[in-house]
Design an enzyme around this catalytic site. Sequence first.
Site, short mmCIF file in Angstrom:
data_model
loop_
_atom_site.label_atom_id
_atom_site.label_comp_id
_atom_site.label_asym_id
_atom_site.label_seq_id
_atom_site.Cartn_x
_atom_site.Cartn_y
_atom_site.Cartn_z
N HIS A 118 0.83 -1.21 0.00
CA HIS A 118 0.00 0.00 0.00
C HIS A 118 0.86 1.26 0.00
O HIS A 118 1.97 1.26 0.51
CB HIS A 118 -0.89 0.01 1.24
CG HIS A 118 -1.89 -1.10 1.26
ND1 HIS A 118 -3.10 -1.02 0.62
CD2 HIS A 118 -1.85 -2.33 1.82
CE1 HIS A 118 -3.78 -2.14 0.80
NE2 HIS A 118 -3.04 -2.94 1.53
N HIS A 159 5.93 4.65 -7.85
CA HIS A 159 6.07 4.03 -6.54
C HIS A 159 5.43 2.65 -6.50
O HIS A 159 6.03 1.69 -6.03
CB HIS A 159 5.44 4.94 -5.47
CG HIS A 159 5.42 4.36 -4.09
ND1 HIS A 159 6.27 4.77 -3.08
CD2 HIS A 159 4.65 3.37 -3.53
CE1 HIS A 159 6.03 4.08 -1.99
NE2 HIS A 159 5.04 3.22 -2.23
N GLU A 160 4.22 2.57 -7.03
CA GLU A 160 3.51 1.29 -6.97
C GLU A 160 4.20 0.22 -7.82
O GLU A 160 4.35 -0.92 -7.40
CB GLU A 160 2.06 1.47 -7.42
CG GLU A 160 1.23 2.36 -6.51
CD GLU A 160 1.30 1.97 -5.05
OE1 GLU A 160 1.42 0.76 -4.76
OE2 GLU A 160 1.25 2.87 -4.20
N HIS A 176 7.06 -1.45 -6.21
CA HIS A 176 6.73 -2.57 -5.32
C HIS A 176 6.80 -3.89 -6.09
O HIS A 176 7.31 -4.89 -5.57
CB HIS A 176 5.32 -2.40 -4.75
CG HIS A 176 5.24 -1.47 -3.58
ND1 HIS A 176 6.00 -1.63 -2.43
CD2 HIS A 176 4.46 -0.36 -3.36
CE1 HIS A 176 5.70 -0.67 -1.57
NE2 HIS A 176 4.78 0.11 -2.11
N GLU A 183 8.79 0.41 0.84
CA GLU A 183 8.19 1.73 0.64
C GLU A 183 9.25 2.75 0.25
O GLU A 183 9.03 3.63 -0.60
CB GLU A 183 7.47 2.18 1.92
CG GLU A 183 6.29 1.30 2.33
CD GLU A 183 5.17 1.28 1.31
OE1 GLU A 183 5.05 2.23 0.50
OE2 GLU A 183 4.42 0.29 1.30
#
EC number: 3.4.24.-
Length: 600
Positions: free
Chosen positions: A228, A405-406, A409, A434
């Site tokens: 998240h 950013h996502e 991951h 993160e």
Amino acid sequence: MVAFTKSFFPLLLATLLATYVEAAPWPSYAKHSTHRRRTIGRRAISVESFQPKNTFKTFGADGPSISSAGNTLIGSSVKDSALSFLGTIGIDSTNVVYKSGFTDGSARYAYIRQTIDGIPLANGVGNVAFNGDKVVSFGSSFVDAKSAKIAPAEPTVTWTSVLPEIEDALGGKFNGQNATLEYLVQPDGSVALTHVVQIQNEETNEWFEAFVDAHTGKLVSVTDFVSHASYTVLPITKQTFEDGLETLVDPEDLSASPFGWHSIGKGNSTTTSGNNVLSFKGQQVTQESSAGLNFNAEYKDTLDPTNAVNLNAARTNAFYVMNVMHDFSYRYGFTESAFNFQLSNFGKGGKEQDRVLMSVQDASGTNNANFATPPDGQSGICRMFIWDITSPNRDGTMENDVMIHEMTHGITNRLTGGGTGRCLQTLESGGLGEGWGDAMAAWMNQNSAQTKDFVMGSYVFNNPKGLRKFPYSVNKATNPLTYGSLQRLNEVHGIGEVWANMLHNVYAVLVDERGFSEEKLTNPDGKEGNIVYMRLFMRSLSIQPCNPSFVEARDAWIQADADLYNGANRCTLFQAFASRGLGLNADNTFVDDFTVPAGC
């Protein structure tokens, strides 16, 4: 035969096989690198994930050679080299199983699991990295099976008999992926026999790997595949909608996507669907606005994101950004054999049928975004939400740093641990995850040799300060975070800010020393500092152990530099890390150390 000093064998083997058992009293942050407690599911149950403490050793440029008189392993398969190496340090090949591996030029990576009675140990994992004929690093969370209390190898409870209870507890349904039988080390050092099943709720975007005790039927641990973020066509090096849309012609990199972005196996699509990414809302994709794969809907943020033109533009920008992320990371080593996301791998290794599914304006949330990273061969799922802080609302897909950013991951979860998606699950390693996401977004947004401060999420959050506590900066007055800050942080995004700012400092000194290249997305062989930074960023992920600590992640950067640049940047890297407290003598007590190696 691998040549080591005589003192190496007993030291490595002793630490390697030392079963981790909790002892008290310890400060709460002592568990960051081994534990993570989550409250999950419709019943808000509390589940603690556990990773035995890692042993991780890097060898620099002078690692031991893989050779012996009359017997050479040079040129052997990654599997054979890894198993042979383990034999030299006293680990019987019958007690491990090769999980995965890949080759990237002269570098080779092997990922292994410990076994007990032929059953793999889910959190007893290891990784070996080679550079040419040399071992450059070895990490492991193996435990001493001779002294541990181990559950019987034959289940007395079937997973199907308790599946309804597990589904109810986690608020989802079994997704049909094959259940496995695996041992799992518990925090007290005992070893449970577990059924491992995937539970998924597509409406709420929850996706768990459940470890169910095969003798009691109780849920003992989870892997959470969803990462998240709290903070989305813009050119990839622009950050937000406010920086201005552009019409780009043929932006795909055919070295990374040889049949373009719209290849779907039997020809090309005329929608936001292709080999690397499927961008959609609900069941709908964006159709080309005119023949020739032209997607020219122009977003207007004076209108609601759900406006038909805005929705088409949002799906298009999401498709573009995720494809650029695929192509640039491919150049830097995130390829088919290294567990990337593609519908077809064109016979180049790895598992297929796992392109990124990009859900735009997803209905399952607001004011956020997330990325689920299951194992290689299952699609990663990114969900982008609408942000309702402003009127009209804003769309996360109109802030590129959020999507970068996502997608990071997905990259970090795949490259760490050999494509399992399991190896960033402790609190500390989750924080690193993160941090890498923010650091990647910052790298994309640096456009000159003058390193600028970077703020995440300013557009969707409608605040120039963005979503993080501080801007990322080399100036300690602007961002005071150091390694010691982890003593008072117990949430992954806060921990991630510390790591991202350390990497911001690493980036800045490398660019100061080596300069800046505008060809950073397509020329990974450049000598400029921003390219060197990303080479080290990506290489270190494959070197570091499963669920790394800050210290281990730093050591992986140092080893990556030894592999790629013969240690030319070693002092520069140590000075940057040490400037933020992660110096040579830093350990897992999270006390600042500003020491650099002798000669630096």
